[in-house]
Design a protein around this motif. Structure first.
Motif, PDB file in Angstrom:
ATOM      1  N   SER A   1       2.369  -6.149   6.103  1.00 38.20           N
ATOM      2  CA  SER A   1       1.360  -6.674   5.179  1.00 38.20           C
ATOM      3  C   SER A   1       0.165  -5.721   5.193  1.00 38.20           C
ATOM      4  N   GLY A   2      -0.745  -5.931   4.265  1.00 40.13           N
ATOM      5  CA  GLY A   2      -1.991  -5.173   4.295  1.00 40.13           C
ATOM      6  C   GLY A   2      -2.748  -5.452   5.584  1.00 40.13           C
ATOM      7  N   MET A   3      -2.738  -6.704   6.023  1.00 40.02           N
ATOM      8  CA  MET A   3      -3.433  -7.040   7.273  1.00 40.02           C
ATOM      9  C   MET A   3      -2.742  -6.406   8.483  1.00 40.02           C
ATOM     10  N   ALA A   4      -1.422  -6.213   8.394  1.00 36.93           N
ATOM     11  CA  ALA A   4      -0.732  -5.500   9.484  1.00 36.93           C
ATOM     12  C   ALA A   4      -1.246  -4.061   9.547  1.00 36.93           C
TER      13      ALA A   4
ATOM     14  N   LEU B   1     -14.091   0.952   5.000  1.00 35.37           N
ATOM     15  CA  LEU B   1     -14.749   0.840   3.701  1.00 35.37           C
ATOM     16  C   LEU B   1     -13.734   0.488   2.623  1.00 35.37           C
ATOM     17  N   GLU B   2     -14.158  -0.348   1.666  1.00 37.21           N
ATOM     18  CA  GLU B   2     -13.408  -0.487   0.414  1.00 37.21           C
ATOM     19  C   GLU B   2     -14.250   0.182  -0.665  1.00 37.21           C
ATOM     20  N   VAL B   3     -13.604   0.803  -1.627  1.00 32.13           N
ATOM     21  CA  VAL B   3     -14.345   1.575  -2.633  1.00 32.13           C
ATOM     22  C   VAL B   3     -15.016   0.633  -3.625  1.00 32.13           C
TER      23      VAL B   3
ATOM     24  N   ASN C   1      -7.745   1.431   0.127  1.00 27.35           N
ATOM     25  CA  ASN C   1      -7.685   1.880  -1.283  1.00 27.35           C
ATOM     26  C   ASN C   1      -6.915   0.896  -2.164  1.00 27.35           C
ATOM     27  N   THR C   2      -6.818  -0.358  -1.723  1.00 25.34           N
ATOM     28  CA  THR C   2      -6.007  -1.356  -2.444  1.00 25.34           C
ATOM     29  C   THR C   2      -6.471  -1.552  -3.881  1.00 25.34           C
ATOM     30  N   PHE C   3      -7.765  -1.765  -4.080  1.00 24.13           N
ATOM     31  CA  PHE C   3      -8.290  -2.057  -5.419  1.00 24.13           C
ATOM     32  C   PHE C   3      -8.217  -0.840  -6.334  1.00 24.13           C
TER      33      PHE C   3
ATOM     34  N   HIS D   1      -3.487   0.436   2.507  1.00 26.97           N
ATOM     35  CA  HIS D   1      -3.273  -0.360   1.300  1.00 26.97           C
ATOM     36  C   HIS D   1      -2.674  -1.707   1.638  1.00 26.97           C
ATOM     37  N   SER D   2      -2.990  -2.699   0.833  1.00 22.71           N
ATOM     38  CA  SER D   2      -2.115  -3.845   0.709  1.00 22.71           C
ATOM     39  C   SER D   2      -1.144  -3.492  -0.423  1.00 22.71           C
ATOM     40  N   VAL D   3       0.088  -3.156  -0.058  1.00 21.79           N
ATOM     41  CA  VAL D   3       1.109  -2.807  -1.067  1.00 21.79           C
ATOM     42  C   VAL D   3       1.515  -4.062  -1.844  1.00 21.79           C
ATOM     43  N   THR D   4       1.196  -5.214  -1.266  1.00 17.77           N
ATOM     44  CA  THR D   4       1.420  -6.510  -1.910  1.00 17.77           C
ATOM     45  C   THR D   4       0.798  -6.550  -3.314  1.00 17.77           C
ATOM     46  N   LYS D   5      -0.270  -5.825  -3.504  1.00 20.48           N
ATOM     47  CA  LYS D   5      -1.075  -5.941  -4.724  1.00 20.48           C
ATOM     48  C   LYS D   5      -0.561  -4.997  -5.810  1.00 20.48           C
ATOM     49  N   LEU D   6      -1.386  -4.026  -6.217  1.00 22.20           N
ATOM     50  CA  LEU D   6      -1.026  -3.237  -7.402  1.00 22.20           C
ATOM     51  C   LEU D   6       0.192  -2.336  -7.212  1.00 22.20           C
TER      52      LEU D   6
ATOM     53  N   THR E   1      -4.747 -14.024  -5.899  1.00 18.52           N
ATOM     54  CA  THR E   1      -4.233 -12.702  -5.540  1.00 18.52           C
ATOM     55  C   THR E   1      -4.620 -11.740  -6.643  1.00 18.52           C
ATOM     56  N   LEU E   2      -4.144 -10.525  -6.560  1.00 15.69           N
ATOM     57  CA  LEU E   2      -4.476  -9.537  -7.583  1.00 15.69           C
ATOM     58  C   LEU E   2      -3.357  -8.524  -7.669  1.00 15.69           C
ATOM     59  N   GLY E   3      -3.347  -7.812  -8.782  1.00 12.16           N
ATOM     60  CA  GLY E   3      -2.418  -6.697  -8.919  1.00 12.16           C
ATOM     61  C   GLY E   3      -1.055  -7.076  -9.443  1.00 12.16           C
TER      62      GLY E   3
HETATM   63  C1  PLP Z   1      -4.961  -8.407  -0.098  1.00  8.59           C
HETATM   64  C2  PLP Z   1      -5.805  -7.392   0.543  1.00  8.59           C
HETATM   65  C3  PLP Z   1      -5.636  -7.057   1.894  1.00  8.59           C
HETATM   66  C4  PLP Z   1      -4.608  -7.738   2.771  1.00  8.59           C
HETATM   67  O1  PLP Z   1      -3.327  -7.486   2.334  1.00  8.59           O
HETATM   68  P1  PLP Z   1      -2.073  -8.483   2.605  1.00  8.59           P
HETATM   69  O2  PLP Z   1      -0.917  -7.728   2.070  1.00  8.59           O
HETATM   70  O3  PLP Z   1      -2.361  -9.757   1.873  1.00  8.59           O
HETATM   71  O4  PLP Z   1      -2.024  -8.706   4.069  1.00  8.59           O
HETATM   72  C5  PLP Z   1      -6.440  -6.074   2.441  1.00  8.59           C
HETATM   73  N1  PLP Z   1      -7.397  -5.468   1.695  1.00  8.59           N
HETATM   74  C6  PLP Z   1      -7.589  -5.762   0.399  1.00  8.59           C
HETATM   75  C7  PLP Z   1      -8.636  -5.037  -0.359  1.00  8.59           C
HETATM   76  C8  PLP Z   1      -6.804  -6.735  -0.224  1.00  8.59           C
HETATM   77  O5  PLP Z   1      -7.007  -7.034  -1.512  1.00  8.59           O
END
Ligand code: PLP
Length: 394
Positions: A82-85, A150-152, A181-183, A201-206, A334-336
């Motif tokens: 996960s992104g949190m992992a 940091l998030e951008v 760099n998720t967003f 990244h959270s690859v879960t998203k975009l 959620t997003l993406g």
């Molecule tokens: C969702 C998200 C995470 C966490 O990712 P998961 O895949 O839900 O664990 C981390 N950072 C940002 C910016 C996110 O949007």
């Protein structure tokens, strides 16, 4: 030749084929058999390539990691569950007792919780500072500060961090800079070109893009950091499932098309919101009325991303009415996703804050965040206009 019935438990060999599959194969095997102890030695000693046990790596994770590496311009990235992992692997891999970490005060909620609650339990101190102001970061640095996260572009107020100023600060003080760099995605922003040491990244998203796989990615410029992160991730068991990796890699085939279309839609939708009666405020990084417009232009150029936030007049009745008047837009935190989703920070991501605290961050009850998808933009504009009209009586 007939085989005895008990051989059903033996794995049969894969049929020969002179032609190859076009699609990436899915390999769910947890274990890999070797030819001999010597062959296994060769693998463990790095003289031969191969897999041994899926928690330590598997082909579907490798294929996905190499694709994201390519976009980020780095080698040796790692896919996690996960992104949190990825955040966990970063913190536990590179920090130790007595270290101090600095984070943006509008980080993703669970990242913030990691800094505020999990790390201090283990003797790692954290401070949150305003990422739009490099001076506020400079003032929070201590001799034991080891990492900045940091998030951008922040969620959900879409503030743009002073990445240039903070990257310079990190470099001058010998502090590692990790960018989530998720967003922004590698299509919108290239952290390694701007001084990042680590990208996640959270690859879960975009990147995955279809809300059907929970995954993360992390890479580092320095091979020694990669090794620390890898060993920690494998030991903590932050491993991804092959099927999720397979799904996300499939999602990546269309990532660039999806991102460009969603971004173009977001820009159009933001401009439409600005003209819609009942809308008090619109936030989109590249619009001239955005508080960080100049920084967005310098860092992101025209790449404003797929996220738009807006605020309407009224309380909970109005926000309930807006969501109910837009039944085809998923109201989901959620997003993406490939389709547009709508979220309401006051009742979801930021519900733990008091209404005064939310007001200070610029998220009143009437504040919504839209993750814009690839639908026909005229349809989206019409649906949102109708919902806003229903909610605000305009
Ligand atoms: C969702 C998200 C995470 C966490 O990712 P998961 O895949 O839900 O664990 C981390 N950072 C940002 C910016 C996110 O949007």
């Amino acid at each position: 030749m007939t085989e005895p019935k008990h051989s059903l438990v033996r794995r049969t060999s894969w049929p020969d084929s002179a032609s190859r599959p076009v699609v990436t194969p899915l390999q769910p095997s947890v274990v890999y058999a070797s030819d001999s102890p010597d062959a296994l030695d060769a693998q463990y000693e790095g003289r031969a390539q191969g897999y041994t046990y899926a928690r330590e790596g598997h082909p579907n994770a490798t294929v996905l990691a190499r694709k994201i590496d390519g976009m980020e311009g780095v080698d040796g990235g790692l896919i996690l569950g996960s992104g949190m992992a990825a955040i966990t692997a970063l913190m536990f891999g590179l920090l130790g007792k007595g270290d101090h970490v600095l984070g943006g005060n509008q980080l993703y909620g669970r990242s913030m919780r990691m800094l505020r609650e999990e790390l201090p339990r283990l003797g790692i101190d954290a401070t949150l500072a305003d990422p739009t102001d490099a001076d506020s970061f400079a003032q929070s640095i201590r001799p034991e500060t080891r990492l900045i996260l940091l998030e951008v572009v922040s969620n959900p107020t879409l503030r743009v961090s002073d990445v240039t100023g903070i990257a310079k600060l990190a470099k001058d003080r010998g502090i590692l800079l990790a960018i989530d760099n998720t967003f922004t995605t590698p299509r919108g922003f290239q952290p390694y070109d701007q001084g990042a040491d680590i990208v996640l990244h959270s690859v879960t998203k975009l990147l995955g893009g279809h809300s059907d796989a929970t995954l993360g990615y992390i890479s580092a410029r320095d091979p020694a950091h990669r090794k620390r992160i890898y060993d920690t991730a494998v030991t903590l068991g932050l491993t991804p499932s092959p099927f999720d990796c397979w799904l996300a890699e499939r999602g990546l085939y269309s990532f660039e098309l999806r991102y460009d279309r969603a971004e173009q839609n977001a820009r159009t939708l933001a401009d439409a919101f600005a003209e819609t009666p009942g809308v008090k405020r619109v936030l989109y990084p590249t619009r001239p009325d955005h508080p960080d417009h100049n920084r967005a232009a310098a860092l992101l150029g025209e790449r404003g991303g797929n996220m738009v936030s807006f605020e309407i007049e009224g309380g909970r009745d109005a926000t309930n009415a807006l969501v109910q008047a837009a039944p085809n837009i998923a109201f989901a935190p959620t997003l993406g996703d490939i389709g547009t989703t709508l979220s309401h920070p006051a009742s979801s991501s930021h519900r733990a804050l008091s209404s005064d605290e939310r007001a200070e961050l610029g998220m009143s009850e009437g504040f919504f965040r839209v993750s814009v998808g690839v639908e026909d933009v005229d349809l989206l504009v019409a649906e949102f206009r109708a919902a806003i009209a229903a909610a605000t009586g305009t």
